[in-house]
Design an enzyme around this catalytic site. Structure first.
Site, PDB file in Angstrom:
ATOM      1  N   LYS A 104       0.836  -1.222   0.000  1.00  0.00           N
ATOM      2  CA  LYS A 104       0.000   0.000   0.000  1.00  0.00           C
ATOM      3  C   LYS A 104       0.865   1.264   0.000  1.00  0.00           C
ATOM      4  CE  LYS A 104      -3.601   2.031   2.954  1.00  0.00           C
ATOM      5  NZ  LYS A 104      -4.327   1.867   4.233  1.00  0.00           N
ATOM      6  N   LEU A 105       2.142   1.097   0.299  1.00  0.00           N
ATOM      7  CA  LEU A 105       3.070   2.231   0.442  1.00  0.00           C
ATOM      8  C   LEU A 105       2.552   3.228   1.481  1.00  0.00           C
ATOM      9  CD1 LEU A 105       4.252   2.866  -3.252  1.00  0.00           C
ATOM     10  CD2 LEU A 105       5.357   1.506  -1.465  1.00  0.00           C
ATOM     11  N   LEU A 120       3.782 -10.172   4.674  1.00  0.00           N
ATOM     12  CA  LEU A 120       4.485  -9.291   5.628  1.00  0.00           C
ATOM     13  C   LEU A 120       3.779  -7.950   5.793  1.00  0.00           C
ATOM     14  CD1 LEU A 120       7.089 -10.528   3.587  1.00  0.00           C
ATOM     15  CD2 LEU A 120       8.152  -9.996   5.772  1.00  0.00           C
ATOM     16  N   ALA A 121       2.766  -7.663   4.976  1.00  0.00           N
ATOM     17  CA  ALA A 121       2.100  -6.352   5.060  1.00  0.00           C
ATOM     18  C   ALA A 121       1.494  -6.201   6.445  1.00  0.00           C
ATOM     19  CB  ALA A 121       1.014  -6.256   3.999  1.00  0.00           C
ATOM     20  N   ALA A 122       1.838  -5.115   7.111  1.00  0.00           N
ATOM     21  CA  ALA A 122       1.312  -4.902   8.454  1.00  0.00           C
ATOM     22  C   ALA A 122       1.607  -3.485   8.903  1.00  0.00           C
ATOM     23  CB  ALA A 122       1.959  -5.877   9.443  1.00  0.00           C
ATOM     24  N   THR A 163       5.184 -12.184  14.874  1.00  0.00           N
ATOM     25  CA  THR A 163       6.160 -11.664  15.836  1.00  0.00           C
ATOM     26  C   THR A 163       6.144 -12.473  17.129  1.00  0.00           C
ATOM     27  OG1 THR A 163       6.514  -9.777  17.306  1.00  0.00           O
ATOM     28  CG2 THR A 163       4.329  -9.990  16.420  1.00  0.00           C
ATOM     29  N   ASP A 164       7.259 -12.427  17.871  1.00  0.00           N
ATOM     30  CA  ASP A 164       7.285 -13.072  19.199  1.00  0.00           C
ATOM     31  C   ASP A 164       6.457 -12.279  20.212  1.00  0.00           C
ATOM     32  OD1 ASP A 164       8.977 -10.874  19.476  1.00  0.00           O
ATOM     33  OD2 ASP A 164      10.598 -11.979  20.444  1.00  0.00           O
ATOM     34  N   GLU A 165       6.045 -11.046  19.831  1.00  0.00           N
ATOM     35  CA  GLU A 165       5.288 -10.231  20.790  1.00  0.00           C
ATOM     36  C   GLU A 165       3.906 -10.814  21.084  1.00  0.00           C
ATOM     37  OE1 GLU A 165       5.620  -5.982  20.420  1.00  0.00           O
ATOM     38  OE2 GLU A 165       7.473  -6.153  19.276  1.00  0.00           O
ATOM     39  N   TYR A 195      -0.765  -3.542  18.893  1.00  0.00           N
ATOM     40  CA  TYR A 195       0.001  -4.172  17.797  1.00  0.00           C
ATOM     41  C   TYR A 195       0.046  -5.683  17.972  1.00  0.00           C
ATOM     42  CZ  TYR A 195       4.133  -6.046  15.423  1.00  0.00           C
ATOM     43  OH  TYR A 195       4.981  -6.834  14.687  1.00  0.00           O
ATOM     44  N   LYS A 248      -1.618  -8.799  15.751  1.00  0.00           N
ATOM     45  CA  LYS A 248      -0.830  -9.863  15.123  1.00  0.00           C
ATOM     46  C   LYS A 248      -1.291 -11.236  15.647  1.00  0.00           C
ATOM     47  CE  LYS A 248       2.178  -9.596  12.626  1.00  0.00           C
ATOM     48  NZ  LYS A 248       2.196  -9.535  11.137  1.00  0.00           N
ATOM     49  N   LYS A 282      12.219   3.270  14.611  1.00  0.00           N
ATOM     50  CA  LYS A 282      12.458   2.093  15.455  1.00  0.00           C
ATOM     51  C   LYS A 282      13.743   2.292  16.260  1.00  0.00           C
ATOM     52  CE  LYS A 282       8.857  -0.273  13.926  1.00  0.00           C
ATOM     53  NZ  LYS A 282       8.699  -1.324  12.968  1.00  0.00           N
ATOM     54  N   ARG A 316       7.102   3.245  28.240  1.00  0.00           N
ATOM     55  CA  ARG A 316       5.956   2.992  27.357  1.00  0.00           C
ATOM     56  C   ARG A 316       4.864   2.270  28.160  1.00  0.00           C
ATOM     57  NH1 ARG A 316       7.708  -0.964  22.729  1.00  0.00           N
ATOM     58  NH2 ARG A 316       7.867   0.796  21.312  1.00  0.00           N
TER      59      ARG A 316
HETATM   60  P1  NAD Z   1       7.371  -2.248   8.088  1.00  0.00           P
HETATM   61  O1  NAD Z   1       6.433  -1.382   8.862  1.00  0.00           O
HETATM   62  O2  NAD Z   1       8.744  -1.777   7.812  1.00  0.00           O
HETATM   63  O3  NAD Z   1       6.709  -2.618   6.672  1.00  0.00           O
HETATM   64  C1  NAD Z   1       5.354  -2.938   6.519  1.00  0.00           C
HETATM   65  C2  NAD Z   1       5.015  -2.792   5.043  1.00  0.00           C
HETATM   66  O4  NAD Z   1       3.623  -3.136   4.893  1.00  0.00           O
HETATM   67  C3  NAD Z   1       5.184  -1.367   4.514  1.00  0.00           C
HETATM   68  O5  NAD Z   1       5.853  -1.399   3.281  1.00  0.00           O
HETATM   69  C4  NAD Z   1       3.738  -0.878   4.345  1.00  0.00           C
HETATM   70  O6  NAD Z   1       3.594   0.066   3.279  1.00  0.00           O
HETATM   71  C5  NAD Z   1       3.011  -2.171   4.043  1.00  0.00           C
HETATM   72  N1  NAD Z   1       1.581  -2.103   4.369  1.00  0.00           N
HETATM   73  C6  NAD Z   1       1.012  -1.605   5.499  1.00  0.00           C
HETATM   74  N2  NAD Z   1      -0.328  -1.699   5.409  1.00  0.00           N
HETATM   75  C7  NAD Z   1      -0.605  -2.293   4.220  1.00  0.00           C
HETATM   76  C8  NAD Z   1      -1.803  -2.673   3.566  1.00  0.00           C
HETATM   77  N3  NAD Z   1      -3.005  -2.465   4.130  1.00  0.00           N
HETATM   78  N4  NAD Z   1      -1.732  -3.259   2.358  1.00  0.00           N
HETATM   79  C9  NAD Z   1      -0.516  -3.482   1.764  1.00  0.00           C
HETATM   80  N5  NAD Z   1       0.651  -3.116   2.328  1.00  0.00           N
HETATM   81  C10 NAD Z   1       0.610  -2.544   3.549  1.00  0.00           C
HETATM   82  O7  NAD Z   1       7.365  -3.633   8.867  1.00  0.00           O
HETATM   83  P2  NAD Z   1       8.526  -4.709   9.010  1.00  0.00           P
HETATM   84  O8  NAD Z   1       9.353  -4.358  10.184  1.00  0.00           O
HETATM   85  O9  NAD Z   1       9.162  -4.925   7.713  1.00  0.00           O
HETATM   86  O10 NAD Z   1       7.664  -5.993   9.393  1.00  0.00           O
HETATM   87  C11 NAD Z   1       7.144  -6.865   8.390  1.00  0.00           C
HETATM   88  C12 NAD Z   1       6.356  -7.969   9.071  1.00  0.00           C
HETATM   89  O11 NAD Z   1       7.206  -8.677   9.964  1.00  0.00           O
HETATM   90  C13 NAD Z   1       5.185  -7.458   9.901  1.00  0.00           C
HETATM   91  O12 NAD Z   1       4.112  -8.347   9.725  1.00  0.00           O
HETATM   92  C14 NAD Z   1       5.686  -7.510  11.327  1.00  0.00           C
HETATM   93  O13 NAD Z   1       4.633  -7.728  12.222  1.00  0.00           O
HETATM   94  C15 NAD Z   1       6.617  -8.693  11.260  1.00  0.00           C
HETATM   95  N6  NAD Z   1       7.730  -8.675  12.230  1.00  0.00           N
HETATM   96  C16 NAD Z   1       8.550  -7.570  12.315  1.00  0.00           C
HETATM   97  C17 NAD Z   1       9.623  -7.588  13.218  1.00  0.00           C
HETATM   98  C18 NAD Z   1      10.581  -6.421  13.342  1.00  0.00           C
HETATM   99  O14 NAD Z   1      11.420  -6.417  14.256  1.00  0.00           O
HETATM  100  N7  NAD Z   1      10.529  -5.430  12.454  1.00  0.00           N
HETATM  101  C19 NAD Z   1       9.837  -8.714  14.033  1.00  0.00           C
HETATM  102  C20 NAD Z   1       8.975  -9.810  13.895  1.00  0.00           C
HETATM  103  C21 NAD Z   1       7.942  -9.786  12.996  1.00  0.00           C
END
Ligand code: NAD
Length: 357
Positions: A35-36, A82-84, A135-137, A161, A165, A200, A295
């Site tokens: 979705k950017l 991974l979208a989130a 996530t482990d959360e 969050y 998840k 982050k 937090r």
């Molecule tokens: P991020 O926030 O960097 O990237 C998320 C991406 O999802 C972005 O490019 C965003 O534009 C896209 N997005 C958001 N909503 C959307 C939608 N409705 N449709 C399409 N795209 C959408 O996140 P990240 O850190 O890369 O994490 C990716 C995944 O890994 C997530 O599901 C997160 O829960 C999981 N995760 C992250 C971590 C961490 O430490 N970053 C650890 C464990 C798990």
């Protein structure tokens, strides 16, 4: 035989690392949909954007018509979701988009996958995989003892969050159990590395330090996280998506349990070495540390038992925290332009401190 991956959220931190690795190290094709949002950035994909096996469409995973079209058009072999919405602090301030994308979006994707998979025949149907990245959360937090999260640890999420998840993980399991959809789930610890959005913890520490801004540390800084270098995570994702047991969950962790305050001090000490301060008022970067109010609902400790993925899929992290964090710091130093494009979001740094750059 080469495959087509449907990757969602591939313009984000971990998704872009996954796209880079698949394009650079395999012959497979990617359709990346994203979705950017503020966290998605096509600059993170510039190194592979021109590759003919890499394709991008700007799509919201909550839009079921678009998702149906993507499945029909691209006929993927593997979906990696991974979208989130991924930032805990934002989820505390405004949970709405977390409920939409993380829960409703996963539901829409599961339904799109179920319809598509139902239409497949033969080996294409047998080999289809839906891999949900979590996530482990979702496990809540641990006491300060030796306990680790295993794949059997009950879910007890603390923040909007992690609750969103956890909900999406439950949906994925239900679609596997009820409809037989061939799913996999991975629950990973905190990632760090290049291209991480500068809200982050680790990019905030590096970029604030470089501008001689205060480095905020929540509470007493004694919260423990298990840090994993992002490329180690994406190698694990590729292994699970291709060789994981259907219906299974795999925990992924870095065997790097460290207190937040130690992470901050380590980054400061590496910067002291590779970018020594020439400022009269501050001799060492750690003088910039500032403890701030904790937090709400802050989890004390996360720590992963990653022995299942190590035993079953021979996956082990390649980086230690020391090697990975030094690579990460050097990447942020070399790529200040990538970080500075987010300045118009009123982030807490600017790129004007020429003295130390
Ligand atoms: P991020 O926030 O960097 O990237 C998320 C991406 O999802 C972005 O490019 C965003 O534009 C896209 N997005 C958001 N909503 C959307 C939608 N409705 N449709 C399409 N795209 C959408 O996140 P990240 O850190 O890369 O994490 C990716 C995944 O890994 C997530 O599901 C997160 O829960 C999981 N995760 C992250 C971590 C961490 O430490 N970053 C650890 C464990 C798990």
């Amino acid at each position: 035989m080469s495959k087509t991956y449907l990757i969602t959220g591939g313009a984000g931190f971990i998704g872009s690392a996954l796209c880079r690795m698949i394009i650079n190290e395999t012959n497979d094709t990617i359709i990346n949909i994203d979705k950017l949002t503020y966290a998605g950035n096509l600059e993170s994909l510039s190194l592979i954007a021109k590759n003919e096996r890499f394709n991008f469409e700007k799509i919201d995973i909550c839009n079921s018509d678009d998702i149906t079209n993507i499945f029909d058009t691209w006929q993927p072999d593997v979906v990696i979701n991974l979208a989130a919405e991924s930032h805990v602090d934002r989820s505390i301030k405004k949970p709405d988009s977390f409920i939409q994308t993380n829960i409703v979006g996963t539901y829409v994707l599961l339904e799109g996958a179920r319809d598509y998979w139902g239409s497949l025949k033969g080996t294409k149907r047998e080999n289809f995989r839906f891999h949900h990245v979590s996530t482990d959360e979702v496990y809540g937090d641990l006491e300060n003892d030796k306990t680790l999260f295993t794949e059997e640890t009950p879910y007890a999420p603390s923040s909007p969050y992690s609750a969103s998840k956890a909900s999406s993980d439950h949906l994925v399991r239900a679609w596997q159990r009820t409809y037989g959809l061939p799913t996999l789930i991975t629950n990973c610890s905190n990632n760090y590395g290049p291209f991480q959005f500068p809200e982050k913890l680790i990019p905030v520490i590096i970029l604030n330090a470089l501008q001689l801004k205060k480095i905020p540390v929540y509470g007493d800084g004694n919260q423990i996280r298990d840090w994993l270098y992002v490329e180690d995570h994406v190698r694990a994702l590729i292994a699970v998506a291709n060789q994981g047991a259907l219906g299974a969950t795999y925990n992924i962790g870095g065997y790097n349990e460290i207190k937040n305050i130690e992470v901050v001090r380590l980054i400061c000490s590496i910067l002291d070495k590779i970018k020594p301060l020439k400022n009269k008022n501050i001799k060492k970067y750690e003088e910039l540390i500032e403890f701030i109010e904790d937090r709400a609902g802050h989890d004390i400790r996360y720590a992963i038992d990653a022995s299942k993925i190590s035993k079953e899929l021979s996956w082990f992290p390649k980086e230690t925290f020391i090697t990975g964090i030094e690579k990460t710091i050097r990447w942020y130093l070399k790529n200040l332009n990538w970080s500075s494009q987010f300045l118009n979001l009123n982030l807490e740094f600017d790129n004007t401190n020429k003295e130390i750059l």
